[in-house]
Design a protein around this motif. Structure first.
Motif, PDB file in Angstrom:
ATOM      1  N   GLN A   1      98.153  30.128  74.794  1.00  0.00           N
ATOM      2  CA  GLN A   1      97.121  29.353  73.560  1.00  0.00           C
ATOM      3  C   GLN A   1      95.373  30.009  73.820  1.00  0.00           C
ATOM      4  O   GLN A   1      95.119  30.754  73.299  1.00  0.00           O
ATOM      5  N   GLN A   2      95.276  29.548  74.721  1.00  0.00           N
ATOM      6  CA  GLN A   2      93.451  30.449  75.171  1.00  0.00           C
ATOM      7  C   GLN A   2      93.343  31.254  75.516  1.00  0.00           C
ATOM      8  O   GLN A   2      92.589  32.197  74.454  1.00  0.00           O
ATOM      9  N   ALA A   3      94.317  32.019  75.780  1.00  0.00           N
ATOM     10  CA  ALA A   3      93.580  34.036  75.609  1.00  0.00           C
ATOM     11  C   ALA A   3      94.726  34.237  74.477  1.00  0.00           C
ATOM     12  O   ALA A   3      94.020  35.298  75.021  1.00  0.00           O
ATOM     13  N   GLN A   4      95.136  33.957  74.047  1.00  0.00           N
ATOM     14  CA  GLN A   4      95.282  34.810  72.578  1.00  0.00           C
ATOM     15  C   GLN A   4      93.859  34.587  72.309  1.00  0.00           C
ATOM     16  O   GLN A   4      93.305  35.372  71.351  1.00  0.00           O
ATOM     17  N   GLN A   5      93.038  33.205  71.113  1.00  0.00           N
ATOM     18  CA  GLN A   5      92.040  32.937  70.879  1.00  0.00           C
ATOM     19  C   GLN A   5      91.163  34.097  71.546  1.00  0.00           C
ATOM     20  O   GLN A   5      90.480  34.159  71.091  1.00  0.00           O
ATOM     21  N   MET A   6      91.296  33.821  72.744  1.00  0.00           N
ATOM     22  CA  MET A   6      90.281  35.527  73.220  1.00  0.00           C
ATOM     23  C   MET A   6      90.574  36.627  73.360  1.00  0.00           C
ATOM     24  O   MET A   6      89.299  37.165  72.186  1.00  0.00           O
ATOM     25  N   GLN A   7      91.350  36.740  72.510  1.00  0.00           N
ATOM     26  CA  GLN A   7      91.990  37.749  72.661  1.00  0.00           C
ATOM     27  C   GLN A   7      91.518  37.909  71.202  1.00  0.00           C
ATOM     28  O   GLN A   7      91.631  38.726  70.606  1.00  0.00           O
ATOM     29  N   THR A   8      91.604  36.941  69.885  1.00  0.00           N
ATOM     30  CA  THR A   8      91.670  36.772  68.702  1.00  0.00           C
ATOM     31  C   THR A   8      89.558  37.043  68.603  1.00  0.00           C
ATOM     32  O   THR A   8      89.265  38.171  67.868  1.00  0.00           O
ATOM     33  N   ASP A   9      89.056  36.060  69.268  1.00  0.00           N
ATOM     34  CA  ASP A   9      87.697  36.651  68.946  1.00  0.00           C
ATOM     35  C   ASP A   9      87.095  37.740  70.017  1.00  0.00           C
ATOM     36  O   ASP A   9      85.751  38.412  69.622  1.00  0.00           O
ATOM     37  N   MET A  10      87.731  38.464  70.948  1.00  0.00           N
ATOM     38  CA  MET A  10      87.824  39.283  71.466  1.00  0.00           C
ATOM     39  C   MET A  10      87.423  40.798  70.123  1.00  0.00           C
ATOM     40  O   MET A  10      86.672  41.493  70.080  1.00  0.00           O
ATOM     41  N   MET A  11      88.718  40.809  69.552  1.00  0.00           N
ATOM     42  CA  MET A  11      88.440  41.748  68.847  1.00  0.00           C
ATOM     43  C   MET A  11      87.178  41.548  67.249  1.00  0.00           C
ATOM     44  O   MET A  11      87.550  42.872  66.296  1.00  0.00           O
ATOM     45  N   LYS A  12      87.577  40.464  67.204  1.00  0.00           N
ATOM     46  CA  LYS A  12      86.261  39.835  66.341  1.00  0.00           C
ATOM     47  C   LYS A  12      85.274  40.817  66.908  1.00  0.00           C
ATOM     48  O   LYS A  12      84.322  41.526  65.805  1.00  0.00           O
ATOM     49  N   ALA A  13      84.378  40.550  67.548  1.00  0.00           N
ATOM     50  CA  ALA A  13      83.620  41.111  68.450  1.00  0.00           C
ATOM     51  C   ALA A  13      83.288  43.049  68.202  1.00  0.00           C
ATOM     52  O   ALA A  13      82.447  43.441  68.313  1.00  0.00           O
ATOM     53  N   GLN A  14      84.295  43.386  68.508  1.00  0.00           N
ATOM     54  CA  GLN A  14      84.684  44.406  67.957  1.00  0.00           C
ATOM     55  C   GLN A  14      85.041  44.578  66.906  1.00  0.00           C
ATOM     56  O   GLN A  14      84.056  46.178  66.933  1.00  0.00           O
ATOM     57  N   ALA A  15      85.269  43.851  65.672  1.00  0.00           N
ATOM     58  CA  ALA A  15      85.192  44.933  64.894  1.00  0.00           C
ATOM     59  C   ALA A  15      83.371  44.549  64.707  1.00  0.00           C
ATOM     60  O   ALA A  15      82.978  45.897  63.605  1.00  0.00           O
ATOM     61  N   GLU A  16      82.478  43.702  65.014  1.00  0.00           N
ATOM     62  CA  GLU A  16      81.276  43.676  64.279  1.00  0.00           C
ATOM     63  C   GLU A  16      80.446  44.483  64.911  1.00  0.00           C
ATOM     64  O   GLU A  16      79.211  44.893  64.318  1.00  0.00           O
ATOM     65  N   LEU A  17      80.715  45.407  66.122  1.00  0.00           N
ATOM     66  CA  LEU A  17      80.231  46.104  66.824  1.00  0.00           C
ATOM     67  C   LEU A  17      80.628  47.632  66.587  1.00  0.00           C
ATOM     68  O   LEU A  17      79.330  48.081  66.055  1.00  0.00           O
ATOM     69  N   ALA A  18      81.901  47.177  65.560  1.00  0.00           N
ATOM     70  CA  ALA A  18      82.072  49.070  64.951  1.00  0.00           C
ATOM     71  C   ALA A  18      80.552  49.074  63.447  1.00  0.00           C
ATOM     72  O   ALA A  18      80.622  50.003  63.169  1.00  0.00           O
ATOM     73  N   GLU A  19      80.840  47.554  63.044  1.00  0.00           N
ATOM     74  CA  GLU A  19      80.207  48.078  61.745  1.00  0.00           C
ATOM     75  C   GLU A  19      78.498  47.919  62.379  1.00  0.00           C
ATOM     76  O   GLU A  19      77.984  47.996  60.697  1.00  0.00           O
ATOM     77  N   SER A  20      77.550  46.959  63.248  1.00  0.00           N
ATOM     78  CA  SER A  20      76.562  47.090  63.474  1.00  0.00           C
ATOM     79  C   SER A  20      75.973  48.551  64.103  1.00  0.00           C
ATOM     80  O   SER A  20      76.855  49.675  64.256  1.00  0.00           O
ATOM     81  N   GLU A  21      74.888  48.668  63.654  1.00  0.00           N
ATOM     82  CA  GLU A  21      74.491  50.122  63.462  1.00  0.00           C
ATOM     83  C   GLU A  21      72.807  49.798  64.330  1.00  0.00           C
ATOM     84  O   GLU A  21      72.159  48.653  64.217  1.00  0.00           O
ATOM     85  N   VAL A  22      72.644  50.647  65.254  1.00  0.00           N
ATOM     86  CA  VAL A  22      71.188  50.847  66.177  1.00  0.00           C
ATOM     87  C   VAL A  22      70.051  51.701  66.196  1.00  0.00           C
ATOM     88  O   VAL A  22      70.815  52.431  65.735  1.00  0.00           O
ATOM     89  N   SER A  23      69.418  51.714  65.784  1.00  0.00           N
ATOM     90  CA  SER A  23      68.636  52.394  66.223  1.00  0.00           C
ATOM     91  C   SER A  23      67.458  52.631  66.923  1.00  0.00           C
ATOM     92  O   SER A  23      67.503  52.043  67.255  1.00  0.00           O
TER      93      SER A  23
ATOM     94  N   ARG B   1      74.033  47.302  75.322  1.00  0.00           N
ATOM     95  CA  ARG B   1      73.636  46.694  75.349  1.00  0.00           C
ATOM     96  C   ARG B   1      73.483  45.611  73.836  1.00  0.00           C
ATOM     97  O   ARG B   1      73.653  44.564  74.526  1.00  0.00           O
ATOM     98  N   LEU B   2      73.351  45.689  72.978  1.00  0.00           N
ATOM     99  CA  LEU B   2      74.304  45.325  72.008  1.00  0.00           C
ATOM    100  C   LEU B   2      75.934  44.924  72.295  1.00  0.00           C
ATOM    101  O   LEU B   2      76.705  43.619  71.749  1.00  0.00           O
ATOM    102  N   ALA B   3      76.290  45.857  73.029  1.00  0.00           N
ATOM    103  CA  ALA B   3      77.655  45.800  73.301  1.00  0.00           C
ATOM    104  C   ALA B   3      78.089  44.353  74.259  1.00  0.00           C
ATOM    105  O   ALA B   3      79.325  43.651  74.449  1.00  0.00           O
ATOM    106  N   ALA B   4      77.200  44.644  75.011  1.00  0.00           N
ATOM    107  CA  ALA B   4      76.653  43.892  76.415  1.00  0.00           C
ATOM    108  C   ALA B   4      76.957  42.252  75.898  1.00  0.00           C
ATOM    109  O   ALA B   4      77.442  40.488  76.430  1.00  0.00           O
ATOM    110  N   GLU B   5      76.419  42.279  74.628  1.00  0.00           N
ATOM    111  CA  GLU B   5      75.604  40.850  74.406  1.00  0.00           C
ATOM    112  C   GLU B   5      76.764  40.330  73.776  1.00  0.00           C
ATOM    113  O   GLU B   5      76.882  39.243  73.874  1.00  0.00           O
ATOM    114  N   LYS B   6      77.717  40.977  73.121  1.00  0.00           N
ATOM    115  CA  LYS B   6      78.364  40.434  72.833  1.00  0.00           C
ATOM    116  C   LYS B   6      79.794  40.247  72.962  1.00  0.00           C
ATOM    117  O   LYS B   6      80.598  39.219  72.173  1.00  0.00           O
ATOM    118  N   MET B   7      80.035  41.019  73.474  1.00  0.00           N
ATOM    119  CA  MET B   7      81.393  41.428  74.439  1.00  0.00           C
ATOM    120  C   MET B   7      81.734  40.693  75.778  1.00  0.00           C
ATOM    121  O   MET B   7      82.462  40.436  76.415  1.00  0.00           O
TER     122      MET B   7
END
Length: 112
Positions: A12-34, A87-93
């Protein structure tokens, strides 16, 4: 086999962590840095997962006699934006990636 632990709880913990990681990856894909180069003459924008989304070039940077400088500024701006995205990915992931990597033994299992 799992001293002091329950296999179901571990899964269950592994599944929750995988869900959290997928959410973080989706947030990264939507985030923009300049990031810019040449004192703001060239600005590159990338997503948090490194996709180049845009380049802005100040007209002052355009010199038909010196295209190489403009090319260098574009490269520098893109590299700086990608560094910011990393850097943003390292912070989130970071914590999620470390935890999942440790659980899987760094085997690179799909989705983990």
């Amino acid at each position: 086999m799992f001293p002091g632990g329950d296999m179901q709880k571990l899964l269950q913990q592994a599944q929750q962590m995988q869900t959290d990681m997928m959410k973080a990856q989706a947030e990264l894909a939507e985030s923009e840095v300049s990031a810019s180069a040449g004192g703001g003459l060239v600005t590159a924008t990338v997503t948090g997962d490194g996709e180049l989304k845009g380049i802005k070039i100040d007209p002052q940077a355009v010199d038909p006699e010196d295209v190489e400088t403009l090319e260098d500024l574009v490269i520098a701006a893109v590299q700086a934006a990608n560094d910011s995205a990393k850097r943003l990915a390292a912070e989130k992931m970071g914590p999620l990636g470390d935890a999942l990597g440790g659980m899987t033994g760094g085997l690179g299992l799909p989705g983990m």
